[in-house]
Design a protein around this motif. Structure first.
Motif, PDB file in Angstrom:
ATOM      1  N   UNK A   1       0.834  -1.199   0.000  1.00  0.00           N
ATOM      2  CA  UNK A   1       0.000   0.000   0.000  1.00  0.00           C
ATOM      3  C   UNK A   1       0.869   1.249   0.000  1.00  0.00           C
ATOM      4  N   UNK A   2       0.271   2.350  -0.425  1.00  0.00           N
ATOM      5  CA  UNK A   2       1.013   3.618  -0.448  1.00  0.00           C
ATOM      6  C   UNK A   2       1.124   4.201   0.954  1.00  0.00           C
ATOM      7  N   UNK A   3       2.252   4.863   1.228  1.00  0.00           N
ATOM      8  CA  UNK A   3       2.372   5.513   2.543  1.00  0.00           C
ATOM      9  C   UNK A   3       1.312   6.609   2.722  1.00  0.00           C
ATOM     10  N   UNK A 174       1.386  -1.863  12.123  1.00  0.00           N
ATOM     11  CA  UNK A 174       0.722  -2.663  11.090  1.00  0.00           C
ATOM     12  C   UNK A 174       1.086  -2.124   9.706  1.00  0.00           C
ATOM     13  N   UNK A 175       2.128  -1.336   9.641  1.00  0.00           N
ATOM     14  CA  UNK A 175       2.489  -0.728   8.358  1.00  0.00           C
ATOM     15  C   UNK A 175       3.854  -1.214   7.884  1.00  0.00           C
ATOM     16  N   UNK A 176       4.050  -1.124   6.579  1.00  0.00           N
ATOM     17  CA  UNK A 176       5.236  -1.681   5.934  1.00  0.00           C
ATOM     18  C   UNK A 176       6.299  -0.620   5.633  1.00  0.00           C
ATOM     19  N   UNK A 177       6.024   0.647   6.000  1.00  0.00           N
ATOM     20  CA  UNK A 177       6.877   1.741   5.508  1.00  0.00           C
ATOM     21  C   UNK A 177       8.064   1.989   6.429  1.00  0.00           C
ATOM     22  N   UNK A 178       9.023   1.082   6.348  1.00  0.00           N
ATOM     23  CA  UNK A 178      10.144   1.052   7.295  1.00  0.00           C
ATOM     24  C   UNK A 178      11.472   1.481   6.669  1.00  0.00           C
ATOM     25  N   UNK A 179      11.477   1.743   5.368  1.00  0.00           N
ATOM     26  CA  UNK A 179      12.768   1.892   4.684  1.00  0.00           C
ATOM     27  C   UNK A 179      13.674   2.968   5.291  1.00  0.00           C
ATOM     28  N   UNK A 213       1.373 -10.043   4.334  1.00  0.00           N
ATOM     29  CA  UNK A 213       2.607 -10.291   3.586  1.00  0.00           C
ATOM     30  C   UNK A 213       3.519  -9.064   3.577  1.00  0.00           C
ATOM     31  N   UNK A 214       2.927  -7.886   3.440  1.00  0.00           N
ATOM     32  CA  UNK A 214       3.733  -6.663   3.423  1.00  0.00           C
ATOM     33  C   UNK A 214       4.372  -6.418   4.794  1.00  0.00           C
TER      34      UNK A 214
END
Ligand code: 0TT
Ligand code: SF4
Length: 341
Positions: A1-3, A174-179, A213-214
């Protein structure tokens, strides 16, 4: 998903005298997002919407940039000694979320720009307890990872704690935006946790968050960056077929974490609970929810201060705990279960 990108942003005028406040003002101006002024982040007026529900949804897409004035940190048992106040509010729409009642009429997302004050206070708490370790929970009142790509204040907190002797930081997302967090100098003092659940719970109750999965792809990245890894299984919920649902969760977790160093892995187990006021609010905001909020099936647990909550009856809670612990023992024999609550 988008940030997450806010639809509308408010600023306290005083926030502009801090570097982060200025930076965010420029950023949102460049992004072409509508910016308004608010006297106080505690009293934001004029969030658009014809109905209560529309205003709620818009508030969850509204960011408020302010100065944190209360520098007394809340306690955060059982996960940590103190809550670290970096932000309040979340853009997610989890039906069961306790922020719906704890934030009352302020579901908009607040971020605080006076980071130096906040870190100085954290240092005071650390010094008071030294040489005991002091843990700070940064995800008590928000999903901080999910908004941090905008502010990088969590990244600064990670580096601040990394430089202390006796401080530790933890947060759950619960979010994938870790970069942007992968190169933070965490110095092994941060535990990065992901919230996971059965397929049923994620599908029915967690709209507006990253997929399982994300989250797992992000978990592999943070483990690769040397962070301590953890999973918060919450809320543990007795849906039809929950035994199989949670079994599959751990099986899938083990599969997706193959090759990751799991020598220091933790789990936190939190059974589903709700309060009477929460039930009313959830029914208004998510009227079609499948979430079972029938008090008669639950046990009432008195709150130490304030309102009591409905948890599973002892026998059911015990069954949940034993079942989940057995799955963890099977798939992650070296992991530590920090608590079941
Ligand atoms: O309803 C959610 C339940 O989850 C609460 O009882 C807290 C609990 N929880 C959430 C937990 O056990 N572990 C965690 O890591 C949390 C994500 C963080 C946390 C939040 C915590 O550990 N302790 C807390 O007290 N909170 C919240 O801080 C609950 C409340 O809104 C606020 C102040 O008490
Ligand atoms: Fe609440 Fe976490 Fe869901 Fe956000 S992601 S709505 S904080 S439960």
């Amino acid at each position: 998903m988008k940030p997450f990108v806010p639809k509308l942003v408010y600023f306290e005028p005083e926030a502009l005298s801090y570097p982060l406040g200025k930076e965010l003002y420029e950023k949102f101006t460049h992004m072409g997002i509508e910016i308004r002024e608010t006297t106080s982040h505690n009293q934001v007026r004029g969030i658009p919407g014809e109905t209560e529900l529309a205003r709620y949804r818009n508030a969850k897409a509204t960011l408020v940039v302010g100065v944190r004035r209360t520098l007394k940190f809340d306690s955060s048992k059982p996960s940590a000694e103190y809550a670290l106040p970096l932000a309040t509010g979340c853009m997610g729409h989890c039906h069961y979320c306790y922020l719906q009642t704890t934030l009352g009429s302020k579901p908009y997302i607040r971020v605080y720009v006076n980071l130096d004050d906040i870190f100085a206070q954290a240092q005071t708490y650390i010094d008071e307890r030294a040489p005991e370790i002091t843990r700070f929970e940064a995800a008590c009142t928000s999903d901080i990872v999910g908004i941090d790509h905008l502010t990088h204040s969590l990244k600064k907190a990670i580096e601040f704690i990394g430089a202390t002797d006796y401080g530790r930081l933890r947060f759950v997302t619960k979010y994938e935006h870790v970069d942007h967090l992968l190169d933070a100098k965490h110095n092994g003092k941060t535990r990065f946790r992901f919230s996971v659940n059965s397929r049923y719970v994620i599908r029915h109750f967690e709209p507006g968050t990253s997929s399982f999965d994300a989250r797992l792809a992000a978990a592999r990245k943070v483990a690769g960056a040397g962070y301590k890894l953890g999973f918060v299984v919450a809320p543990i919920y007795r849906h039809d077929g929950w035994q199989e649902g949670y079994y599959e969760l751990f099986q899938e977790l083990a599969r997706q974490l193959e090759g990751v160093d799991l020598s220091d892995l933790t789990f936190e187990l939190i059974q589903h609970r709700f309060t009477k006021p929460a039930k009313r609010v959830i029914e208004q905001r998510y009227p079609n929810t499948k979430l079972d909020l029938d008090e008669s099936k639950r046990k009432y647990k008195w709150g130490r201060h304030g309102i009591g909550k409905y948890v599973y009856v002892d026998e059911e809670a015990q069954e949940l705990e034993e079942t989940i612990r057995s799955y963890i023992a099977r798939f992650f024999p070296a992991a530590q279960v920090q608590y079941f609550t």
